[in-house]
Design an enzyme around this catalytic site. Structure first.
Site, PDB file in Angstrom:
ATOM      1  CG  ASN A 182      -0.394  -0.164   2.499  1.00  0.00           C
ATOM      2  OD1 ASN A 182       0.782  -0.537   2.616  1.00  0.00           O
ATOM      3  ND2 ASN A 182      -1.150   0.104   3.541  1.00  0.00           N
ATOM      4  N   GLY A 257       2.866  -5.772   7.216  1.00  0.00           N
ATOM      5  CA  GLY A 257       1.939  -6.615   6.474  1.00  0.00           C
ATOM      6  C   GLY A 257       0.804  -7.087   7.364  1.00  0.00           C
ATOM      7  CB  SER A 258      -1.760  -9.607   6.751  1.00  0.00           C
ATOM      8  OG  SER A 258      -0.966 -10.741   6.465  1.00  0.00           O
ATOM      9  CB  VAL A 259      -2.704 -10.187  11.984  1.00  0.00           C
ATOM     10  CG1 VAL A 259      -2.558 -11.038  13.243  1.00  0.00           C
ATOM     11  CG2 VAL A 259      -2.986  -8.738  12.355  1.00  0.00           C
ATOM     12  N   PRO A 260      -1.696 -12.509   9.977  1.00  0.00           N
ATOM     13  CG  PRO A 260      -3.402 -13.521   8.739  1.00  0.00           C
ATOM     14  CD  PRO A 260      -2.903 -12.192   9.180  1.00  0.00           C
ATOM     15  CD  GLU A 279       4.789  -0.447  12.593  1.00  0.00           C
ATOM     16  OE1 GLU A 279       3.553  -0.342  12.748  1.00  0.00           O
ATOM     17  OE2 GLU A 279       5.608   0.179  13.271  1.00  0.00           O
ATOM     18  CB  CYS A 313      -2.073  -0.456   8.372  1.00  0.00           C
ATOM     19  SG  CYS A 313      -1.023   1.008   8.494  1.00  0.00           S
ATOM     20  CD  GLU A 416      -6.243  -4.674   7.837  1.00  0.00           C
ATOM     21  OE1 GLU A 416      -5.720  -5.791   7.710  1.00  0.00           O
ATOM     22  OE2 GLU A 416      -5.600  -3.633   8.032  1.00  0.00           O
ATOM     23  CD  GLU A 493       8.066   0.732  10.335  1.00  0.00           C
ATOM     24  OE1 GLU A 493       7.026   1.046   9.750  1.00  0.00           O
ATOM     25  OE2 GLU A 493       8.938  -0.038   9.868  1.00  0.00           O
TER      26      GLU A 493
HETATM   27  N1  LIG Z   1       0.946  -1.329  10.603  1.00  0.00           N
HETATM   28  C1  LIG Z   1       1.452  -0.854   9.491  1.00  0.00           C
HETATM   29  O1  LIG Z   1       2.302   0.026   9.499  1.00  0.00           O
HETATM   30  C2  LIG Z   1       0.989  -1.393   8.163  1.00  0.00           C
HETATM   31  C3  LIG Z   1       1.271  -0.663   7.009  1.00  0.00           C
HETATM   32  C4  LIG Z   1       0.839  -1.149   5.785  1.00  0.00           C
HETATM   33  C5  LIG Z   1       0.111  -2.337   5.704  1.00  0.00           C
HETATM   34  N2  LIG Z   1      -0.161  -3.023   6.838  1.00  0.00           N
HETATM   35  C6  LIG Z   1      -0.959  -4.260   6.767  1.00  0.00           C
HETATM   36  O2  LIG Z   1      -0.542  -5.044   5.668  1.00  0.00           O
HETATM   37  C7  LIG Z   1      -1.629  -5.819   5.179  1.00  0.00           C
HETATM   38  C8  LIG Z   1      -1.714  -5.672   3.684  1.00  0.00           C
HETATM   39  O3  LIG Z   1      -0.471  -5.921   3.104  1.00  0.00           O
HETATM   40  P1  LIG Z   1      -0.128  -7.294   2.366  1.00  0.00           P
HETATM   41  O4  LIG Z   1      -1.363  -7.857   1.751  1.00  0.00           O
HETATM   42  O5  LIG Z   1       1.053  -7.026   1.495  1.00  0.00           O
HETATM   43  O6  LIG Z   1       0.296  -8.229   3.593  1.00  0.00           O
HETATM   44  P2  LIG Z   1       0.954  -9.669   3.552  1.00  0.00           P
HETATM   45  O7  LIG Z   1       1.120 -10.080   4.960  1.00  0.00           O
HETATM   46  O8  LIG Z   1       0.228 -10.555   2.638  1.00  0.00           O
HETATM   47  O9  LIG Z   1       2.381  -9.439   2.870  1.00  0.00           O
HETATM   48  C9  LIG Z   1       3.316  -8.516   3.384  1.00  0.00           C
HETATM   49  C10 LIG Z   1       4.702  -8.878   2.916  1.00  0.00           C
HETATM   50  O10 LIG Z   1       5.085 -10.124   3.483  1.00  0.00           O
HETATM   51  C11 LIG Z   1       5.547 -11.019   2.478  1.00  0.00           C
HETATM   52  N3  LIG Z   1       5.248 -12.373   2.932  1.00  0.00           N
HETATM   53  C12 LIG Z   1       4.091 -13.071   2.784  1.00  0.00           C
HETATM   54  N4  LIG Z   1       4.191 -14.267   3.401  1.00  0.00           N
HETATM   55  C13 LIG Z   1       5.429 -14.317   3.953  1.00  0.00           C
HETATM   56  C14 LIG Z   1       6.124 -15.301   4.734  1.00  0.00           C
HETATM   57  N5  LIG Z   1       5.562 -16.466   5.070  1.00  0.00           N
HETATM   58  N6  LIG Z   1       7.372 -15.029   5.149  1.00  0.00           N
HETATM   59  C15 LIG Z   1       7.966 -13.852   4.837  1.00  0.00           C
HETATM   60  N7  LIG Z   1       7.355 -12.891   4.102  1.00  0.00           N
HETATM   61  C16 LIG Z   1       6.110 -13.125   3.667  1.00  0.00           C
HETATM   62  C17 LIG Z   1       4.785 -10.562   1.239  1.00  0.00           C
HETATM   63  O11 LIG Z   1       5.432 -11.007   0.054  1.00  0.00           O
HETATM   64  C18 LIG Z   1       4.830  -9.053   1.401  1.00  0.00           C
HETATM   65  O12 LIG Z   1       6.070  -8.525   0.992  1.00  0.00           O
HETATM   66  C19 LIG Z   1      -2.852  -5.286   5.880  1.00  0.00           C
HETATM   67  O13 LIG Z   1      -3.221  -6.163   6.915  1.00  0.00           O
HETATM   68  C20 LIG Z   1      -2.384  -3.976   6.456  1.00  0.00           C
HETATM   69  O14 LIG Z   1      -3.101  -3.537   7.568  1.00  0.00           O
HETATM   70  C21 LIG Z   1       0.274  -2.587   8.053  1.00  0.00           C
HETATM   71  C1  LIG Z   2       0.756   7.449   6.029  1.00  0.00           C
HETATM   72  N1  LIG Z   2      -0.418   6.856   6.693  1.00  0.00           N
HETATM   73  C2  LIG Z   2      -1.631   7.357   6.057  1.00  0.00           C
HETATM   74  C3  LIG Z   2      -0.449   7.265   8.096  1.00  0.00           C
HETATM   75  C4  LIG Z   2      -0.410   5.405   6.545  1.00  0.00           C
HETATM   76  C5  LIG Z   2       0.712   4.676   7.240  1.00  0.00           C
HETATM   77  C6  LIG Z   2       0.921   3.269   6.758  1.00  0.00           C
HETATM   78  C7  LIG Z   2      -0.271   2.375   6.877  1.00  0.00           C
HETATM   79  O1  LIG Z   2      -0.711   1.628   6.017  1.00  0.00           O
END
Ligand SMILES: NC(=O)c1ccc[n+]([C@@H]2O[C@H](COP(=O)([O-])OP(=O)(O)OC[C@H]3O[C@@H](n4cnc5c(N)ncnc54)[C@H](O)[C@@H]3O)[C@@H](O)[C@H]2O)c1
Ligand SMILES: C[N+](C)(C)CCCC=O
Length: 519
Positions: A182, A257-260, A279, A313, A416, A493
Site C-alpha cells: 500500500n 503486512g498482515s497479522v497472519p 507493523e 492499515c 479488516e 517506526e
Molecule cells: N501497521 C502498518 O504500518 C501497516 C502498514 C501497511 C500495511 N499493513 C498491513 O498489511 C496488510 C496488507 O499488506 P499485504 O497484503 O502485502 O500483507 P501480507 O502479509 O500478505 O504481505 C506482506 C509482505 O510479506 C511477504 N510475505 C508473505 N508471506 C510471507 C512469509 N511467510 N514469510 C515472509 N514474508 C512473507 C509478502 O510477500 C509481502 O512482501 C494489511 O493487513 C495492512 O493492515 C500494516
Molecule cells: C501514512 N499513513 C496514512 C499514516 C499510513 C501509514 C501506513 C499504513 O498503512
C-alpha cells in the site's frame, strides 16, 4: 487537504523544488513498460542469480501487465545478504555525522525526483496527489534520521573510586525489511531511515505486487554515497521472505503486512533469536462526539477511510457517532463521499484511483455483500466503477462505500476490509463507546473528535491503540512514533523511538583502581 504541513504544495510551487535538467518520467497511464532488472545488489541492478518463478506485476488503473517479476531464490538472497554484510563493515565504522551527510543527500535527491510518485501511482493505483504526499513523507523520514544519526550516543555513569561505566549504541548488522503493497516507497524509507542512521545495512523485499519504486530508492542511496551493497533489494513473495527471515547472517527483521504473516515472521525470528518489528493490520475506531466541529469531523472521517482506496492499515473504519448527531453527520459524510472523484490516478484532480488487484477488489466486494446479508445498509457506493476512458475499463475501481445500520458483531465491523468501506455505528455514552471501541483484537490506531479538551485526552488515554489522533486523522509527521498494540504488532517506526529497534546497547565497565579479588 493538508495531510502534512508543507508537504502538499501545489504543482506550481513543487516545481520550484525540482532542479532543472533532471530526468522526469513522462509515462502516462497505460504506457509504462518495465525492462530493467528489479533486483539490486552491490550497488547495481542485477538479474537474480537464480530467478525462478515469474510473478505478473499489474498496473491497477488499467489491468495491464507491467512486467513479469522473477522471484529470488536461496542463491540470490544469500548474495544480497553477503553484499550487505560487506557494506556494513564500512558503514558501521563511519561517524554519525558522516552517515548524516549521505542520508541528507539521499533525501535531497528523492525530493527532486517527481518520477518516483508517478512510478508509485502506476504500480499501486493510488492518485498522483497522494503519491506525492507519500514521497514527501519518505524524504522527510530520511532527513529526520539523518539529523538523529549525528547525535546517537550512549551515557557516562560514575562509579565509586573514580571508576566509571559507559554505554555505546551500536548497530545490529544486516537488517531485513519486508514491505506491504500500500505504501511501497514510504515503507522502505520508514525502515531504511532508522536502520541506516544507526549504522546497519539492509536487504529489502517489497511486495511482489509493487516491486518497482524501491529499486529507485536503492539507486538513490548509491548515488548519495552509501557503500555499495548497503541497501539491497530482493524480489518475490512468501518463499523469498522466508529465505530472508531464516538466513543466519540476518540480525533483525522489520515487517509490515498482515497479522497472519506477522505471526509466521515472529515464529521464524524466534528460531534465530532475532528481534522483530511488526507493523500489522487494524480495525481502528474513530469516535465523533456531538460537541465536535461537524465540518472537521466529517473531513476527518473521510481522511480516516478513503486515502489510498481505503487500503491503509491505521484507517478508522469503525466510525462511532454520538446518536444526537447521527443523522446530520451521516448525511454530510454520504454527500462528501459521493463527490470523491474516482478515475485515472495520474490525473491531477483524481482523488481515488484503483485498488491493488482483481482478487483484492473481489474480496472487498465480498465484504460488502456479506455486510448487506448481515443487515447493514449501503448508504452510498460499494459497487464497481467503470471509468469512461476506454483504457481504464479493465482497471480495479469501485465507488467508496458508507455502511449504516451496522452492529458490532457484523463481519464488516470486526474484520479488516482494507478497502474504501466505512461503517457507521451510533453510541450514547462515553463509557459505552470506549468499551466497544476497545473490543477488538487489533490496536493500531484510534481517533476522537470533540471540542472538550478534557474528554479528548481522557478518551485517547483509555483507547488501547498505539497511534491516537485528536481532532484529525491519518496525518503522518515523521517525528511521531507509529506502531500498534495487541495483534497490530509491536516495535515503532518513525520518531526517536525507532532507534531502539535498530540498535543495541553495549555497557563498558572501567576500573580505575586495583582489582579486589575474592580469591
Ligand atoms: N501497521 C502498518 O504500518 C501497516 C502498514 C501497511 C500495511 N499493513 C498491513 O498489511 C496488510 C496488507 O499488506 P499485504 O497484503 O502485502 O500483507 P501480507 O502479509 O500478505 O504481505 C506482506 C509482505 O510479506 C511477504 N510475505 C508473505 N508471506 C510471507 C512469509 N511467510 N514469510 C515472509 N514474508 C512473507 C509478502 O510477500 C509481502 O512482501 C494489511 O493487513 C495492512 O493492515 C500494516
Ligand atoms: C501514512 N499513513 C496514512 C499514516 C499510513 C501509514 C501506513 C499504513 O498503512
Amino acid at each position: 487537504p493538508g495531510l502534512r504541513a508543507g508537504s502538499c504544495l501545489p504543482p506550481c510551487l513543487r516545481s520550484l523544488l525540482v532542479a532543472p535538467g533532471l530526468a522526469t518520467m513522462s509515462s502516462a497511464t497505460g504506457t509504462l513498460t518495465v525492462q530493467q532488472p528489479l533486483n539490486y545488489r552491490a550497488g547495481a541492478r542485477v538479474q537474480p542469480a537464480d530467478g525462478g518463478q515469474l510473478e505478473e506485476v499489474f498496473e491497477p488503473a488499467t489491468g495491464r501487465v507491467l512486467c513479469k517479476l522473477p522471484c529470488s531464490g536461496e542463491k540470490e538472497v544469500d548474495l544480497a545478504v553477503q553484499s550487505a554484510k560487506a557494506a556494513f563493515k564500512i558503514w558501521s565504522q563511519m561517524s554519525g555525522m558522516e552517515r548524516c551527510r549521505v542520508m541528507l543527500e539521499a533525501a535531497r535527491i528523492i525530493r527532486q525526483r517527481e518520477e518516483i510518485a508517478t512510478m508509485e501511482t502506476i504500480n499501486n493505483g493510488k492518485s498522483i496527489f497522494e503519491a506525492r504526499v507519500d514521497i514527501d513523507i519518505s524524504w522527510q523520514c530520511l532527513e529526520y534520521y539523518a539529523g538523529l544519526a549525528g547525535s546517537l550516543a550512549g551515557e557516562h555513569i560514575q562509579l565509586p573510586g573514580g571508576s566509571f561505566g559507559y554505554t555505546r549504541r551500536e548497530p545490529l548488522g544486516v537488517c531485513v525489511g519486508i514491505g506491504a503493497w500500500n505504501y511501497p516507497f514510504q515503507i522502505a524509507c520508514w525502515k531504511s531511515g532508522p536502520a541506516l542512521a544507526c549504522g546497519n545495512a539492509m536487504v529489502f523485499k517489497p511486495s511482489p505486487f509493487t516491486p518497482i519504486s524501491v529499486v529507485r530508492l536503492a539507486e538513490i542511496f548509491t548515488e548519495a554515497g552509501v557503500p555499495k551493497g548497503l541497501f539491497n533489494v530482493v524480489q518475490g513473495g512468501a518463499a523469498t521472505g522466508q529465505l530472508l527471515c531464516q538466513h543466519p547472517d540476518v540480525a533483525k527483521i522489520s515487517f509490515t503486512g498482515s497479522v497472519p504473516t506477522g505471526m509466521k515472521i515472529m515464529e521464524m525470528a524466534a528460531k534465530g533469536i532475532k528481534p522483530v518489528t511488526l507493523e500489522l493490520g487494524g480495525k481502528s475506531p474513530l469516535i465523533i462526539f456531538s460537541d465536535a466541529d461537524l465540518e472537521n469531523a466529517v473531513k476527518g472521517a473521510l481522511m480516516a477511510n478513503f486515502l489510498t482506496q481505503g487500503e491503509v492499515c491505521c484507517n478508522g473504519t469503525r466510525v462511532f457517532v454520538e446518536r444526537k448527531i447521527l443523522d446530520t453527520f451521516t448525511k454530510e459524510v454520504v454527500k462528501r463521499t459521493q463527490k470523491i472523484k474516482i478515475g485515472d490516478p495520474l490525473l491531477e484532480d483524481t482523488r481515488m484511483g484503483a485498488l491493488i488487484n482483481r482478487p483484492h477488489l473481489n474480496r472487498v466486494q465480498g465484504f460488502i455483500k456479506q455486510a448487506k446479508e448481515q443487515g447493514a445498509e449501503v448508504l452510498c457506493g460499494g459497487d464497481l466503477y467503470v471509468p469512461d476512458d476506454p483504457k481504464l475499463k479493465n482497471g480495479y475501481y469501485m465507488r467508496p462505500c458508507v455502511l449504516g445500520n451496522c452492529k458490532d458483531d457484523m463481519t464488516c465491523v470486526k474484520e479488516e476490509i482494507f478497502g474504501p468501506v466505512m461503517a457507521i455505528l451510533p453510541f450514547d455514552t462515553e463509557e459505552e463507546v470506549l468499551e466497544r471501541a476497545n473490543a477488538t483484537k487489533f490496536g493500531l490506531a484510534g481517533g476522537v473528535f470533540t471540542r472538550d479538551i478534557q474528554k479528548a485526552h481522557r478518551v485517547v488515554a483509555a483507547l488501547k491503540a498505539g497511534m491516537c489522533f485528536i481532532n484529525n486523522y491519518n496525518v503522518s509527521p515523521v517525528e511521531l512514533p507509529f506502531g500498534g498494540y495487541k495483534s497490530s504488532g509491536f516495535g515503532r517506526e518513525n520518531g526517536r523511538a525507532a532507534i531502539e529497534y535498530y540498535s543495541q546497547l553495549k555497557t563498558v565497565c572501567v576500573e580505575m583502581g586495583d582489582v579486589e579479588s575474592v580469591f
